[in-house]
Design a protein around this motif. Structure first.
Motif, short mmCIF file in Angstrom:
data_model
loop_
_atom_site.label_atom_id
_atom_site.label_comp_id
_atom_site.label_asym_id
_atom_site.label_seq_id
_atom_site.Cartn_x
_atom_site.Cartn_y
_atom_site.Cartn_z
N VAL A 7 0.87 -1.18 0.00
CA VAL A 7 0.00 0.00 0.00
C VAL A 7 0.90 1.23 0.00
CG1 VAL A 7 -1.78 1.29 1.23
CG2 VAL A 7 -1.82 -1.22 1.23
N LEU A 8 0.78 2.05 -1.04
CA LEU A 8 1.60 3.24 -1.19
C LEU A 8 0.83 4.47 -0.72
CD1 LEU A 8 3.03 2.68 -4.80
CD2 LEU A 8 4.12 2.10 -2.61
N ALA A 9 1.46 5.31 0.07
CA ALA A 9 0.87 6.59 0.45
C ALA A 9 1.14 7.58 -0.68
CB ALA A 9 1.45 7.09 1.76
N SER A 10 0.19 7.68 -1.59
CA SER A 10 0.27 8.68 -2.64
C SER A 10 -0.39 9.97 -2.12
CB SER A 10 -0.39 8.18 -3.92
OG SER A 10 -0.19 9.10 -4.99
N SER A 11 -0.77 10.85 -3.01
CA SER A 11 -1.28 12.15 -2.58
C SER A 11 -2.33 12.68 -3.53
CB SER A 11 -0.13 13.16 -2.49
OG SER A 11 -0.61 14.47 -2.25
N ASN A 12 -3.30 13.40 -2.98
CA ASN A 12 -4.27 14.10 -3.81
C ASN A 12 -3.61 15.11 -4.74
OD1 ASN A 12 -4.59 17.08 -2.54
ND2 ASN A 12 -4.29 15.66 -0.88
N ARG A 13 -2.39 15.46 -4.46
CA ARG A 13 -1.73 16.50 -5.26
C ARG A 13 -1.22 15.99 -6.61
NH1 ARG A 13 2.18 19.55 -1.45
NH2 ARG A 13 2.56 20.63 -3.42
N VAL A 14 -1.41 14.70 -6.88
CA VAL A 14 -1.13 14.22 -8.24
C VAL A 14 -2.12 14.81 -9.24
CG1 VAL A 14 -0.11 12.08 -7.41
CG2 VAL A 14 -2.52 12.11 -8.06
N THR A 15 -3.25 15.33 -8.75
CA THR A 15 -4.24 15.98 -9.61
C THR A 15 -4.57 17.39 -9.12
OG1 THR A 15 -6.01 14.85 -8.36
CG2 THR A 15 -5.29 13.84 -10.44
N GLY A 16 -3.66 18.01 -8.40
CA GLY A 16 -3.92 19.29 -7.77
C GLY A 16 -4.08 20.48 -8.70
N ASN A 17 -3.75 20.30 -9.98
CA ASN A 17 -3.93 21.42 -10.92
C ASN A 17 -5.25 21.36 -11.68
OD1 ASN A 17 -2.15 23.62 -10.93
ND2 ASN A 17 -0.49 22.39 -11.80
N TYR A 18 -6.10 20.37 -11.36
CA TYR A 18 -7.46 20.45 -11.88
C TYR A 18 -8.18 21.60 -11.17
CZ TYR A 18 -7.44 16.07 -14.53
OH TYR A 18 -7.19 15.10 -15.47
N PRO A 19 -9.09 22.30 -11.84
CA PRO A 19 -9.82 23.40 -11.20
C PRO A 19 -10.75 22.88 -10.11
CG PRO A 19 -10.70 22.97 -13.39
CD PRO A 19 -9.45 22.15 -13.27
N ILE A 20 -11.06 23.72 -9.15
CA ILE A 20 -11.81 23.27 -7.97
C ILE A 20 -13.22 22.81 -8.33
CG2 ILE A 20 -10.49 24.70 -6.38
CD1 ILE A 20 -12.94 26.57 -6.27
N HIS A 21 -13.76 23.24 -9.46
CA HIS A 21 -15.12 22.86 -9.82
C HIS A 21 -15.17 21.59 -10.67
CE1 HIS A 21 -16.42 26.53 -8.01
NE2 HIS A 21 -15.73 27.26 -8.85
N HIS A 22 -14.01 20.94 -10.85
CA HIS A 22 -13.95 19.70 -11.63
C HIS A 22 -13.97 18.51 -10.68
CE1 HIS A 22 -12.93 17.13 -15.06
NE2 HIS A 22 -12.09 16.50 -14.25
N HIS A 23 -14.88 17.57 -10.89
CA HIS A 23 -14.96 16.35 -10.09
C HIS A 23 -14.01 15.32 -10.71
CE1 HIS A 23 -16.93 13.71 -7.21
NE2 HIS A 23 -17.07 12.80 -8.15
N VAL A 24 -12.97 14.96 -9.99
CA VAL A 24 -11.90 14.15 -10.56
C VAL A 24 -12.09 12.67 -10.23
CG1 VAL A 24 -9.40 13.83 -10.73
CG2 VAL A 24 -10.33 16.09 -10.21
N PHE A 25 -11.98 11.84 -11.27
CA PHE A 25 -12.01 10.39 -11.12
C PHE A 25 -10.56 9.87 -11.12
CE2 PHE A 25 -16.19 11.43 -12.50
CZ PHE A 25 -17.03 10.46 -11.95
N PRO A 26 -10.29 8.78 -10.41
CA PRO A 26 -8.91 8.29 -10.31
C PRO A 26 -8.26 7.94 -11.64
CG PRO A 26 -10.27 7.27 -8.63
CD PRO A 26 -11.20 8.01 -9.55
N ASP A 27 -9.07 7.60 -12.67
CA ASP A 27 -8.48 7.20 -13.94
C ASP A 27 -8.25 8.37 -14.90
OD1 ASP A 27 -11.12 7.71 -14.49
OD2 ASP A 27 -11.51 5.81 -15.53
N GLU A 28 -8.50 9.61 -14.45
CA GLU A 28 -8.20 10.76 -15.29
C GLU A 28 -6.70 11.05 -15.29
OE1 GLU A 28 -11.04 14.13 -15.48
OE2 GLU A 28 -11.90 13.23 -13.67
N PRO A 29 -6.19 11.71 -16.34
CA PRO A 29 -4.75 11.97 -16.41
C PRO A 29 -4.24 12.79 -15.23
CG PRO A 29 -5.81 12.42 -18.52
CD PRO A 29 -6.91 12.21 -17.54
N PRO A 30 -3.03 12.53 -14.77
CA PRO A 30 -2.46 13.33 -13.69
C PRO A 30 -2.32 14.80 -14.09
CG PRO A 30 -1.15 11.36 -14.08
CD PRO A 30 -2.11 11.47 -15.21
N ARG A 31 -2.52 15.68 -13.14
CA ARG A 31 -2.22 17.10 -13.31
C ARG A 31 -1.60 17.59 -12.01
NH1 ARG A 31 -7.02 20.48 -16.25
NH2 ARG A 31 -5.48 22.12 -15.86
N PRO A 32 -0.34 17.20 -11.75
CA PRO A 32 0.29 17.53 -10.46
C PRO A 32 0.43 19.04 -10.29
CG PRO A 32 1.90 16.65 -12.00
CD PRO A 32 0.56 16.44 -12.63
#
Length: 269
Positions: A109-134
């Motif tokens: 079990v790896l401790a990853s981070s929500n910040r792998v997608t932190g550059n998505y805008p706040i009004h975007h609902h992010v799914f885990p299979d979407e491209p990373p936007r660190p």
């Protein structure tokens, strides 16, 4: 929950998240191996404390002998010079995965981070299979760590769960946490589920409490890991202004994103 686990190793057990995971596994595992580069004291007959650095592949492999699973928490937990992030978060994760392979560990079990997608805008609902936007160099290091986990699952058959941890706090301390808070109770729940879920090859899931304002989809964690979080930061909302500029738009990473957050770590000395 009845104990369903044998011998489990926790790396970075002396860090912020470590004590919560340790307490949970103390109840759920037959034996817990506490690994940290700092001295840690075992508590009871079902714990063993070992001093080891994730930079030392051989020491890790010895620490993992006989283990059923590893929870990898060690690493840098915020923005830092890229060379340091590569050494600790990327090379360190490689060492953990390779040590697990050599020792015959079944799941990591790896401790990853929500910040792998932190550059998505706040009004975007992010799914885990979407491209990373660190949102910064730290996020990039976690993207690389997840990629290593995927490769070890695909190539060597290691079972890997990357938990994209939210903002781990006893309770929210800033407006952003109304969306990103991860309570200690839910953190323990996600880790237990990541260790015990059946039919896992590689799973990346957001580990965040059931916050009404959250950015991230929880269906993956529920369907693939079987855990539904129970806490909601909304009960703390009265302590934060409704008109906070954070909600006006911008990246989900908030102050962690943008040039001012990254440039101090990429300029020449």
């Amino acid at each position: 929950m009845e104990a369903k686990l044998g011998r489990v190793v926790i790396t970075g057990v002396a860090g912020r998240v470590g004590p919560t995971v340790r307490a949970a596994l103390h109840r759920d595992a037959e034996h817990v191996v506490l690994v940290d580069r700092e001295s840690v004291t075992a508590d009871g007959a079902n714990e063993t404390a070992l001093k080891a650095d994730i930079a030392d592949l051989g020491a890790l492999a010895r620490s993992f002998e006989g283990a059923e699973a590893v929870v990898h928490l060690a690493g840098l937990s915020g923005e830092a010079p890229f060379a340091d992030l590569l050494d600790t978060n990327v090379q360190g994760t490689f060492n953990v995965l390779e040590a697990a392979r050599r020792a015959g560990v079944r799941r990591v079990v790896l401790a990853s981070s929500n910040r792998v997608t932190g550059n998505y805008p706040i009004h975007h609902h992010v799914f885990p299979d979407e491209p990373p936007r660190p949102d910064g160099l730290y996020g990039v290091s976690k993207v690389a760590s997840e990629a290593l986990g995927q490769m070890y699952a695909d190539t060597f058959g290691l079972e890997v769960v990357a938990l994209r941890l939210g903002s781990f706090e006893e309770e929210p301390t800033e407006t952003r946490h109304l969306a990103t808070w991860l309570s200690p109770r839910d953190c323990a729940g996600f880790v237990r589920a990541a260790l015990t879920a059946p039919n896992v090859s590689f799973v990346a899931a957001y580990a965040v409490s059931a916050n009404a304002r959250r950015f991230w989809d929880l269906a993956g964690g529920e369907s693939e890991l079987g855990y539904r979080p129970v806490d909601d930061a909304a009960r703390f909302a009265a302590g934060f202004p409704d008109d906070d500029p954070f909600w006006h738009g911008g990246p989900q990473g908030g102050a962690y994103a943008g040039p001012d957050a990254v440039l101090p770590y990429v300029r020449d000395e």
